[in-house]
Design a protein around this motif. Structure first.
Motif, PDB file in Angstrom:
ATOM      1  N   GLY A   1       4.311  -2.532   3.839  1.00 50.65           N
ATOM      2  CA  GLY A   1       3.586  -2.116   2.650  1.00 50.65           C
ATOM      3  C   GLY A   1       4.442  -1.453   1.601  1.00 50.65           C
TER       4      GLY A   1
ATOM      5  N   MET B   1       0.809  -1.212   0.000  1.00 45.73           N
ATOM      6  CA  MET B   1       0.000   0.000   0.000  1.00 45.73           C
ATOM      7  C   MET B   1       0.852   1.275   0.000  1.00 45.73           C
ATOM      8  SD  MET B   1      -1.446  -0.058   3.931  1.00 45.73           S
ATOM      9  CE  MET B   1      -2.482   1.363   3.581  1.00 45.73           C
TER      10      MET B   1
ATOM     11  N   TYR C   1       1.829   1.478  -6.418  1.00 48.66           N
ATOM     12  CA  TYR C   1       0.428   1.512  -5.990  1.00 48.66           C
ATOM     13  C   TYR C   1      -0.062   2.936  -5.809  1.00 48.66           C
ATOM     14  CZ  TYR C   1      -3.720   1.041  -3.086  1.00 48.66           C
ATOM     15  OH  TYR C   1      -4.988   1.147  -2.589  1.00 48.66           O
TER      16      TYR C   1
ATOM     17  N   SER D   1      -0.075  -4.559   3.727  1.00 50.78           N
ATOM     18  CA  SER D   1       0.577  -3.576   4.588  1.00 50.78           C
ATOM     19  C   SER D   1       1.728  -4.174   5.383  1.00 50.78           C
ATOM     20  CB  SER D   1      -0.442  -2.967   5.566  1.00 50.78           C
ATOM     21  OG  SER D   1      -1.032  -3.975   6.361  1.00 50.78           O
TER      22      SER D   1
ATOM     23  N   VAL E   1      -3.770  -5.725  -1.897  1.00 47.08           N
ATOM     24  CA  VAL E   1      -2.951  -4.609  -1.424  1.00 47.08           C
ATOM     25  C   VAL E   1      -2.584  -4.932   0.017  1.00 47.08           C
ATOM     26  CG1 VAL E   1      -2.836  -2.132  -1.012  1.00 47.08           C
ATOM     27  CG2 VAL E   1      -4.196  -3.023  -2.933  1.00 47.08           C
TER      28      VAL E   1
END
Length: 308
Positions: free
Chosen positions: A285, A245, A250, A279, A277
């Protein structure tokens, strides 16, 4: 002639999605991925369904554990790749294979990176029952050399193709269950090989594939035609996309754009397209991955097979 057509051993087909005489995606029964010795069950339990399986019938490869092999590549000479063969490996059974492509870590890092991704996948290979093949890129920045314009070579794509062929010759690989995973630059190369196709290797060569920390926007641009276009793929091959993330790929919107492009081309979320997605990892992340991410990738790819 396709490797899938060389071996006459083909058991019952399950759920297929393409026309006859073309490569077809197959969804395997849940027991195949439920326990590490599932490959030995093979549909003989009461009430179970047989699965498609094509033996490469390779023999003579060292096993088990970490193995180093070399392949001869025209114009490049002998090239090294790294294998991991599970402790339970038995040559009388066909085993899934996953080809893992490392990222670009800087000059002189390719061999170490290839060994590291093999290590990262190793515990899963033992507990879930599959073989790992990790080729080494030759680019000066630690990544991968693409073909010349319109697919001329030699290039690292030849190394990847020859790695698959060599592993299938040395070990008994289930040709219906050859998978690919690429991290960062390795993911971009894998997108290109699968979606654009190269020298007979394309979406029909894999049961499914996954990319982590990679985007179609980074696809190699050696072709005069547009590369890495989902709609141009030989089939709607199952795909797993994992992205951190906090990864700039992203946050810059590239992976969301990729997800939309695959869906627009007919991929179905949570059926043929898995999008996560995350973390975790170090940094959390970031442009990285964790062993938990790899376990999710395998859970999504494992039930997929491809038949002629």
């Amino acid at each position: 002639m396709s490797k899938l057509l060389r071996n006459p051993v083909l058991i019952t087909l399950l759920v297929a999605t393409n026309c006859a005489h073309a490569a077809q995606s197959v969804v395997l029964p849940s027991w195949v991925c439920a326990h590490p010795d599932a490959i030995f069950v093979n549909g003989f339990e009461l009430g179970s369904v047989a699965v498609p399986q094509l033996h490469s019938n390779g023999s003579g490869g060292a096993q088990p554990g970490n193995i180093t092999r070399q392949v001869a590549v025209t114009g490049l000479g002998l090239q090294t790749y790294y294998l991991y063969v599970p402790s339970a490996y038995a040559a009388n059974q066909a085993w899934p294979l996953i080809v893992v492509l490392h990222g670009a870590g800087g000059p002189g890092t390719s061999a170490t990176a290839a060994q590291q991704v093999r290590t990262d996948w190793g515990t899963l290979a033992d507990t879930r029952g599959f073989i790992i093949a990790s080729p080494v890129g030759t680019n000066s920045n630690g990544g991968w050399n693409e073909p010349d314009v319109n697919g001329g070579g030699p290039s690292d794509y030849n190394i990847i193709a020859n790695t698959i062929t060599d592993a299938e010759a040395a070990y008994n690989i289930d040709l219906t269950r050859v998978y690919g995973w690429g991290y960062s630059a390795g993911g971009e190369v894998l997108d290109d090989i699968v979606l654009t196709g190269w020298a007979g290797v394309n979406a029909n060569s894999f049961a499914g594939y996954a990319v982590t920390g990679a985007a179609l926007a980074g696809c190699p641009t050696y072709n005069t035609v547009q590369s890495c276009v989902p709609a141009n793929a030989a089939r709607k091959i199952p795909l797993d996309i994992h992205i951190g993330m906090a990864d700039s790929i992203y946050t810059g919107g590239y992976t969301a754009s990729d997800k939309n492009a695959f869906q627009a081309a007919g991929w179905v979320l949570n059926t043929t397209l898995f999008y996560t997605v995350f973390s975790d990892g170090s940094p959390p992340g970031g442009h990285t991955y964790s062993t938990a991410n790899l376990a999710q990738v395998w859970s999504n790819l494992c039930p997929k097979a491809v038949t002629p």
